[in-house]
Enzyme design. Structure first.
Site, short mmCIF file in Angstrom:
data_model
loop_
_atom_site.label_atom_id
_atom_site.label_comp_id
_atom_site.label_asym_id
_atom_site.label_seq_id
_atom_site.Cartn_x
_atom_site.Cartn_y
_atom_site.Cartn_z
N MET A 92 -2.56 -9.96 -2.03
CA MET A 92 -1.76 -11.17 -1.84
C MET A 92 -2.34 -12.32 -2.65
O MET A 92 -3.01 -12.13 -3.63
CB MET A 92 -1.74 -11.53 -0.34
N ASP A 100 -1.29 -3.05 -2.26
CA ASP A 100 -0.96 -4.36 -2.83
C ASP A 100 -1.45 -4.32 -4.28
O ASP A 100 -2.63 -4.52 -4.56
CB ASP A 100 -1.68 -5.43 -2.01
N ILE A 101 -0.53 -4.03 -5.21
CA ILE A 101 -0.88 -3.77 -6.60
C ILE A 101 -0.63 -5.02 -7.43
O ILE A 101 0.51 -5.43 -7.62
CB ILE A 101 -0.13 -2.52 -7.13
N GLU A 102 -1.72 -5.65 -7.88
CA GLU A 102 -1.63 -6.93 -8.56
C GLU A 102 -2.58 -6.99 -9.75
O GLU A 102 -3.43 -6.12 -9.94
CB GLU A 102 -1.99 -8.08 -7.59
N ASN A 103 -2.43 -8.03 -10.54
CA ASN A 103 -3.36 -8.42 -11.59
C ASN A 103 -3.39 -7.40 -12.73
O ASN A 103 -2.72 -6.38 -12.72
CB ASN A 103 -4.75 -8.67 -11.01
#
Length: 566
Positions: A1, A385-388
Site C-alpha cells: 500500500m 500487494d505488487i508495487e514499485n
C-alpha cells in the site's frame, strides 16, 4: 500500500527448527544368501544432470518438480522440487539393475532438509540451504531384484530444494525397449470453473506400467499419477481444454497417447462465487495500532488485511521482514480477531521493504514461501500487494508471482488469491494491463484484481476517479477473459486511502460512503482502505501514521467499510 510511515525491514536471525526424522529400513534380500557382485563404475540413470531441459525419465509427486537454470551444480540445468506442507516433492527414476549387486547412488543437493535415497533401501539428507552438498548412498540389490527406484525429495513445509548431477554407478540390467499400450476410454468425470477430473482404462506392458502422464494440448505435461484417474486444477473458467494421457514403464518407455477429450470448464466467477470481503488494512508494526477487537466491537467489521509479509533475508517470509510468522504481536492480533469472530488476509509485499518476489528465485520457491504463511494460520485467502519497480514493473517477477499463486491455489483447495496494484484514473496502467494479460496466459486463476485508486498525481474527485478506474479495470477484465459485466465486477476489488493521501487528495467519510454504495451496487468482491491505524481524526494534521489528517469520528471509515456486502 502507501509508503506513508512505512519502515524498511531489518534482518532477523533464522529460527531453529526441529524435525522428527524417520530412519529407513534396510533393503530386503530374499532367497539364498550370496556374496554381492561388484558394481562397475558406470552411471545408469537417464538425464542425471537435467540438461535436456525436461524432467523425463524422472517423475515428481504433486506435479511439484521443474527444471531450472539457477542454482545449478554443474552444466546449465538442475532440478527444483517445491516441497509443500502436504507433499515433499519426491522426484524418482526407476532403472533396470542386476540382482545381488552393490550400487553407489550419489548426487548434489541444496535446500533445507534435502534427501537422496532408494526405495526400500537407505537414504541420507543434509541441511544446506545456501550451497550444494554431495550425498552418497550405497545399497545391494536382492537376489531376484531387477529394478530399483532412486529418489530425491525435500521436507514438508521447508520450501524448494534443488538437486543436480545424480548418478547411480553399477551395471545396468536387462534392456526393456517395449512401450506400454495406449490408455483407453479417456473421459471427463467432473468439472468446476477451475478443475477437470479425468479417468481412463489401464494400459498394459510386457514388464509393467509404473505411471500415467496427463497432457494438455498434446505436448504440455501437467502431472503424473500412478492410478487411472486424476484431477487437473488451476484452470480458468469458461475455457476449453484438450487432454490426453500416456502410460510409462520402469524403463522410461512411453505409450502412444490415449484418445483426446475436450472439456470446457464451468462458467461463473472463476471461484469467487459468494466471496465478498470488507477488509481494511491493519498494521501491528506502525502507527499506534489499536486493539482490533475494540475496532470490531465499535464498527461490526469482520475481516482485516494484515500488513505486511516481507523477506527476512532470501526466500524467507516474516511480518515486516523482521518478526517471526508466529508467536509475536501479529499472532496475538490475529488470535484476538478470530476470537471475536473475524479473520484476516495477509498482505504480501507493498510499496517498500525487502520483498519475497525478487528474492525467491523460482515460482516454486516463492510458492513455498507463500505456503509457510498459509500454513502458519490456516488461511482462506492471501493478497499479494505488487508495487514499485522491483515487482510490479519487473516482468520476470510479475510472472514469478502469478505462477507461484497458481501453485498455491492448486495445492490449497478453496484458497482465494488476490492481487493488489496501482491504477490510473481510467483503469490499469501498462504494467497493470500486462499483469492481467499474463494472469490469463499463465492460467493463474486469480480471484480478485484489486486496484488502489489514489496518489494519482493530480485531481481531487476521489469518487469519480475511483469509479472511472474501476470501470476501466472491468473493461480490461472483460476483454482479456471474455467475461460479462457481472462476472468482471465479481473479480474487482477497491483499496482506497482514508483522509489525506500522500499527494494531498482528500477522501472524506461522505465520499467513502459513496464509493461503498457504488461497490455494493456493482457487487464487486472486495473493499479495503489504508488503514485502520489512520482511522482517527486529526484535522489539519497532514499525512500521518496514526490519523487521517481530516475531521472524522474514530473508526468512521472502518464502520462504513463494514457496510460493504457486495
Amino acid at each position: 500500500m502507501s509508503p506513508t510511515g512505512r519502515r524498511r525491514p531489518s534482518r532477523r536471525s533464522g529460527r531453529s527448527r526441529i524435525l522428527a526424522l524417520l530412519g529407513t529400513a534396510a533393503l530386503a534380500v530374499g532367497g539364498a544368501v550370496a556374496l554381492p557382485g561388484t558394481a562397475q563404475a558406470a552411471n545408469i540413470l537417464g538425464n542425471n544432470g537435467f540438461e535436456t531441459g525436461s524432467l523425463g525419465p524422472w517423475s515428481c509427486t504433486g506435479n511439484l518438480g521443474s527444471v531450472v537454470s539457477s542454482p545449478v551444480h554443474g552444466g546449465t540445468k538442475a532440478l527444483a522440487g517445491a516441497a509443500s506442507a502436504s507433499d515433499n516433492a519426491k522426484c524418482s527414476q526407476t532403472v533396470a539393475v542386476q540382482p545381488n549387486t552393490t550400487y553407489t547412488l550419489s548426487g548434489w543437493v541444496r535446500g533445507s532438509y534435502a534427501y537422496l535415497g532408494v526405495d526400500g533401501g537407505g537414504s541420507t539428507w543434509t541441511q544446506s540451504p545456501s550451497a550444494y552438498a554431495q550425498l552418497t548412498v550405497k545399497f545391494t540389490t536382492g537376489a531376484s531384484q531387477t529394478s530399483a527406484t532412486v529418489y530425491t525429495h525435500g521436507w514438508y513445509g521447508q520450501g524448494t530444494y534443488y538437486a543436480d548431477d545424480i548418478s547411480l554407478d553399477g551395471p545396468g540390467g536387462s534392456t526393456d525397449t517395449q512401450a506400454p499400450t495406449a490408455p483407453t476410454g479417456l473421459t471427463s468425470t467432473a468439472k468446476t470453473s477451475s478443475s477437470v477430473s479425468l479417468s481412463w482404462g489401464a494400459a498394459s506392458d510386457n514388464v509393467g506400467v509404473t505411471g500415467y502422464d496427463i497432457y494438455s494440448g498434446g505436448s504440455n505435461k501437467l502431472l503424473t499419477v500412478s492410478g487411472t484417474s486424476a484431477t487437473v486444477s488451476g484452470l480458468s473458467p469458461s475455457t476449453a481444454y484438450s487432454f490426453t494421457v500416456k502410460a510409462h514403464d520402469a524403463a522410461g518407455n512411453s505409450s502412444p497417447a490415449s484418445n483426446a477429450v475436450s472439456v470446457t470448464t464451468s462458467a461463473g466467477s472463476g471461484g469467487t462465487t459468494g466471496f465478498k470481503q470488507a477488509a481494511p488494512y491493519f498494521y501491528t508494526g506502525w502507527g499506534n495500532p489499536p486493539s482490533p477487537s475494540t475496532v470490531m466491537s465499535a464498527t461490526g467489521v469482520k475481516w482485516f488485511t494484515m500488513a505486511f509479509i516481507l523477506s527476512s533475508g532470501g526466500c524467507n517470509p516474516a511480518w515486516d521482514g523482521s518478526r517471526a510468522l508466529t508467536g509475536g504481536q501479529d499472532q496475538t492480533a490475529i488470535n484476538a480477531i478470530r476470537a471475536a469472530g473475524g479473520d484476516i488476509v495477509p498482505s504480501i509485499g507493498g510499496w517498500s521493504g525487502n520483498k519475497l518476489g525478487p528474492n525467491c528465485s523460482t515460482p516454486e520457491a516463492l510458492a513455498g514461501a507463500y505456503q509457510k504463511v498459509i500454513d502458519a494460520y490456516g488461511l482462506k485467502a492471501i493478497d499479494v500487494d505488487i508495487e514499485n519497480t522491483d515487482e510490479f514493473e519487473n516482468t520476470v517477477v510479475q510472472d514469478r508471482i502469478l505462477n507461484a499463486l497458481k501453485i498455491v491455489k492448486a495445492n490449497n483447495p478453496g484458497l482465494r488469491t488476490i492481487l493488489t496494484f496501482g491504477t490510473s484514473t481510467t483503469g490499469p496502467t501498462s504494467y497493470g494491463n500486462r499483469l492481467i494479460e499474463q494472469a490469463k496466459a499463465l492460467n493463474a486463476d486469480i480471484d480478485v484484481f484489486t486496484i488502489m485508486p489514489f496518489d494519482f498525481g493530480g485531481g481531487n474527485d476521489m469518487y469519480g476517479n475511483t469509479v472511472n478506474a474501476a470501470e476501466g479495470l472491468k473493461t480490461k477484465l472483460k476483454s482479456v477473459f471474455g467475461w460479462d459485466d457481472t462476472t468482471a465486477y465479481a473479480h474487482i476489488g477497491i483499496s482506497g486511502m482514508n483522509g489525506l493521501s500522500d499527494q494531498q487528495e482528500t477522501t472524506t467519510p461522505a465520499i467513502w460512503t459513496q464509493i461503498k454504495d457504488w461497490a455494493n451496487s456493482k457487487h464487486i468482491a472486495r473493499l479495503a482502505f489504508w488503514s485502520v491505524n489512520r482511522d482517527r481524526p486529526c484535522a489539519g494534521g497532514g499525512v500521518a501514521e496514526n490519523c487521517s489528517g481530516i475531521s472524522q469520528d474514530n473508526w468512521q471509515f472502518t464502520k462504513i467499510t463494514a457496510g460493504f456486502t457486495g
